[in-house]
Design a protein around this motif. Structure first.
Motif, PDB file in Angstrom:
ATOM      1  N   ILE A 194       0.835  -1.197   0.000  1.00  0.00           N
ATOM      2  CA  ILE A 194       0.000   0.000   0.000  1.00  0.00           C
ATOM      3  C   ILE A 194       0.871   1.248   0.000  1.00  0.00           C
ATOM      4  N   SER A 195       1.887   1.276   0.851  1.00  0.00           N
ATOM      5  CA  SER A 195       2.790   2.432   0.886  1.00  0.00           C
ATOM      6  C   SER A 195       3.495   2.620  -0.452  1.00  0.00           C
ATOM      7  N   ASN A 196       3.956   1.531  -1.052  1.00  0.00           N
ATOM      8  CA  ASN A 196       4.621   1.643  -2.358  1.00  0.00           C
ATOM      9  C   ASN A 196       3.675   2.226  -3.403  1.00  0.00           C
ATOM     10  N   GLY A 197       2.410   1.814  -3.359  1.00  0.00           N
ATOM     11  CA  GLY A 197       1.431   2.346  -4.299  1.00  0.00           C
ATOM     12  C   GLY A 197       1.170   3.820  -4.078  1.00  0.00           C
ATOM     13  N   VAL A 198       1.117   4.241  -2.822  1.00  0.00           N
ATOM     14  CA  VAL A 198       0.914   5.653  -2.500  1.00  0.00           C
ATOM     15  C   VAL A 198       2.104   6.474  -2.989  1.00  0.00           C
ATOM     16  N   ILE A 199       3.310   5.980  -2.753  1.00  0.00           N
ATOM     17  CA  ILE A 199       4.513   6.685  -3.221  1.00  0.00           C
ATOM     18  C   ILE A 199       4.491   6.823  -4.734  1.00  0.00           C
ATOM     19  N   ASP A 200       4.128   5.750  -5.430  1.00  0.00           N
ATOM     20  CA  ASP A 200       4.044   5.796  -6.896  1.00  0.00           C
ATOM     21  C   ASP A 200       3.025   6.839  -7.346  1.00  0.00           C
ATOM     22  N   ALA A 201       1.878   6.909  -6.678  1.00  0.00           N
ATOM     23  CA  ALA A 201       0.848   7.877  -7.049  1.00  0.00           C
ATOM     24  C   ALA A 201       1.343   9.302  -6.873  1.00  0.00           C
ATOM     25  N   VAL A 202       2.073   9.556  -5.783  1.00  0.00           N
ATOM     26  CA  VAL A 202       2.587  10.904  -5.513  1.00  0.00           C
ATOM     27  C   VAL A 202       3.685  11.272  -6.503  1.00  0.00           C
ATOM     28  N   VAL A 203       4.620  10.354  -6.730  1.00  0.00           N
ATOM     29  CA  VAL A 203       5.744  10.632  -7.632  1.00  0.00           C
ATOM     30  C   VAL A 203       5.264  10.948  -9.038  1.00  0.00           C
ATOM     31  N   HIS A 204       4.279  10.196  -9.507  1.00  0.00           N
ATOM     32  CA  HIS A 204       3.807  10.341 -10.889  1.00  0.00           C
ATOM     33  C   HIS A 204       2.517  11.168 -10.996  1.00  0.00           C
ATOM     34  N   ASP A 205       2.087  11.734  -9.863  1.00  0.00           N
ATOM     35  CA  ASP A 205       0.907  12.609  -9.834  1.00  0.00           C
ATOM     36  C   ASP A 205      -0.282  11.949 -10.535  1.00  0.00           C
ATOM     37  N   ARG A 206      -0.592  10.736 -10.130  1.00  0.00           N
ATOM     38  CA  ARG A 206      -1.656   9.978 -10.783  1.00  0.00           C
ATOM     39  C   ARG A 206      -3.016  10.429 -10.254  1.00  0.00           C
ATOM     40  N   GLU A 207      -3.928  10.739 -11.165  1.00  0.00           N
ATOM     41  CA  GLU A 207      -5.274  11.159 -10.744  1.00  0.00           C
ATOM     42  C   GLU A 207      -6.036  10.005 -10.111  1.00  0.00           C
ATOM     43  N   VAL A 208      -5.849   8.816 -10.640  1.00  0.00           N
ATOM     44  CA  VAL A 208      -6.456   7.618 -10.054  1.00  0.00           C
ATOM     45  C   VAL A 208      -5.384   6.534 -10.028  1.00  0.00           C
ATOM     46  N   LYS A 209      -5.232   5.928  -8.880  1.00  0.00           N
ATOM     47  CA  LYS A 209      -4.271   4.841  -8.715  1.00  0.00           C
ATOM     48  C   LYS A 209      -4.966   3.672  -8.053  1.00  0.00           C
ATOM     49  N   VAL A 210      -4.971   2.527  -8.703  1.00  0.00           N
ATOM     50  CA  VAL A 210      -5.504   1.303  -8.112  1.00  0.00           C
ATOM     51  C   VAL A 210      -4.321   0.461  -7.661  1.00  0.00           C
ATOM     52  N   ILE A 211      -4.265   0.170  -6.378  1.00  0.00           N
ATOM     53  CA  ILE A 211      -3.195  -0.681  -5.859  1.00  0.00           C
ATOM     54  C   ILE A 211      -3.722  -2.107  -5.814  1.00  0.00           C
ATOM     55  N   GLY A 212      -3.054  -2.987  -6.556  1.00  0.00           N
ATOM     56  CA  GLY A 212      -3.567  -4.338  -6.724  1.00  0.00           C
ATOM     57  C   GLY A 212      -4.618  -4.343  -7.815  1.00  0.00           C
ATOM     58  N   THR A 213      -5.719  -5.034  -7.591  1.00  0.00           N
ATOM     59  CA  THR A 213      -6.812  -5.070  -8.561  1.00  0.00           C
ATOM     60  C   THR A 213      -8.145  -5.038  -7.809  1.00  0.00           C
ATOM     61  N   VAL A 214      -9.164  -4.519  -8.453  1.00  0.00           N
ATOM     62  CA  VAL A 214     -10.510  -4.540  -7.859  1.00  0.00           C
ATOM     63  C   VAL A 214     -11.442  -5.391  -8.723  1.00  0.00           C
ATOM     64  N   GLU A 215     -10.880  -6.083  -9.704  1.00  0.00           N
ATOM     65  CA  GLU A 215     -11.696  -6.918 -10.596  1.00  0.00           C
ATOM     66  C   GLU A 215     -11.056  -8.296 -10.741  1.00  0.00           C
ATOM     67  N   PRO A 216     -11.846  -9.328 -10.784  1.00  0.00           N
ATOM     68  CA  PRO A 216     -13.288  -9.319 -10.479  1.00  0.00           C
ATOM     69  C   PRO A 216     -13.504  -9.214  -8.972  1.00  0.00           C
ATOM     70  N   TRP A 217     -14.399  -8.298  -8.563  1.00  0.00           N
ATOM     71  CA  TRP A 217     -14.618  -8.020  -7.150  1.00  0.00           C
ATOM     72  C   TRP A 217     -15.065  -9.274  -6.378  1.00  0.00           C
ATOM     73  N   GLY A 218     -15.730 -10.165  -7.075  1.00  0.00           N
ATOM     74  CA  GLY A 218     -16.184 -11.389  -6.421  1.00  0.00           C
ATOM     75  C   GLY A 218     -15.058 -12.296  -5.988  1.00  0.00           C
ATOM     76  N   LYS A 219     -13.837 -12.084  -6.479  1.00  0.00           N
ATOM     77  CA  LYS A 219     -12.706 -12.952  -6.114  1.00  0.00           C
ATOM     78  C   LYS A 219     -11.894 -12.375  -4.948  1.00  0.00           C
ATOM     79  N   ARG A 220     -12.364 -11.253  -4.388  1.00  0.00           N
ATOM     80  CA  ARG A 220     -11.634 -10.697  -3.257  1.00  0.00           C
ATOM     81  C   ARG A 220     -11.613 -11.705  -2.103  1.00  0.00           C
ATOM     82  N   PRO A 221     -10.608 -11.620  -1.196  1.00  0.00           N
ATOM     83  CA  PRO A 221     -10.475 -12.592  -0.108  1.00  0.00           C
ATOM     84  C   PRO A 221     -11.695 -12.624   0.807  1.00  0.00           C
TER      85      PRO A 221
END
Length: 282
Positions: free
Chosen positions: A255-282
């Motif tokens: 999560i921290s690595n994803g946040v750092i990547d979002a800040v460094v590259h000024d990403r408007e939307v950053k998905v860390i990992g995947t949210v699809e397919p949502w039904g396969k979440r733990p």
């Protein structure tokens, strides 16, 4: 590269006014492998009579790795060697200008502790909202930049206390130009209070809003932007990791690595990992 030295100081062979203690020109990986500090390697690359395309790539690639002090050292060393005229100086100067002056982190002693440590090396000041002294001490003990961190001990569900601590942080460290916010959904007014206090002191600032759900994302964004026009809203969505037939939640480091990547590259939307397919979440 490093043969020139005098009185325990390394001397840069292309300009003997550029020096550093021999003890500070290298470091060790976690596995004990020695390496030359990246800002010194970049000085040799940028200080050459021929700068290759891959040297530019290395400069861009290493910006997220370098601490603010290391970026500044590289900048002033190149300026010294080339009397203020070098193609990298403008690039580095612009990068330094983009570094936040005062960052506010909510959730910075737990899930975002590694991001807090990175931000301490890349901001002049970092204010971290926390409730737990022990967790805050763990963060402070892991960095050489502890002096740049201001702990704000408050429960962000306490609206009055939160408002007072944000005001005090701004008074102490100046206007907040970057907010990293991980706030649980049961603290209904926390983000609005933070945004209101930040917006009072600065015309434009960035908010990286970390969300653990994929629901109503556009509504959340629209509400923030409409209410605070100076807010440059960024959204970080926490997903999960698919591993063959199984799945797992993200680790704190991921999560921290994803946040750092979002800040460094000024990403408007950053998905860390995947949210699809949502039904396969733990």
């Amino acid at each position: 590269m490093l043969i020139d030295s005098e009185n325990d100081e390394w001397i840069y062979k292309r300009d003997n006014q550029i020096k550093r203690s021999i003890s500070r020109i290298g470091a060790l990986t976690d596995d004990g492998i020695p390496y030359i500090k990246p800002e010194i390697q970049l000085l040799y690359k940028g200080g050459s009579s021929v700068i290759r395309e891959k040297d530019y790539w290395d400069l861009e690639r290493l910006f997220p790795v370098l601490k603010k002090s290391e970026i500044q050292w590289l900048y002033y060393s190149l300026r010294q060697q080339f009397n203020g005229k070098h193609p990298w100086l403008e690039i580095i100067h612009n990068k330094m200008e983009d570094l936040p002056a005062h960052t506010l982190v909510i959730g910075g002693t737990g899930m975002l502790s590694a991001a807090s440590l990175w931000l301490a090396d890349h901001s002049d000041k970092v204010s971290i909202i926390a409730r737990n002294q022990t967790k805050m001490d763990r963060v402070l003990n892991k960095t050489d930049a502890a002096s740049s961190i201001t702990p704000l001990f408050v429960d962000y569900k306490d609206s009055t206390g939160l408002k007072e601590r944000i005001k005090a942080a701004i008074l102490q460290n100046g206007p907040i130009d970057l907010v990293i916010a991980w706030i649980h959904s049961d603290a209904h007014h926390a983000l609005d209070i933070i945004c209101h206090e930040v917006a009072q002191e600065i015309p434009a600032w960035k908010l990286y809003h970390i969300l653990g759900s994929s629901s109503s994302l556009n509504q959340i964004k629209d509400a923030a932007v409409k209410k605070y026009p100076g807010c440059q809203y960024r959204q970080i969505q926490l997903g999960f990791i698919l591993e063959k037939e199984d799945s797992r939640w993200l680790t704190h480091q991921e999560i921290s690595n994803g946040v750092i990547d979002a800040v460094v590259h000024d990403r408007e939307v950053k998905v860390i990992g995947t949210v699809e397919p949502w039904g396969k979440r733990p």
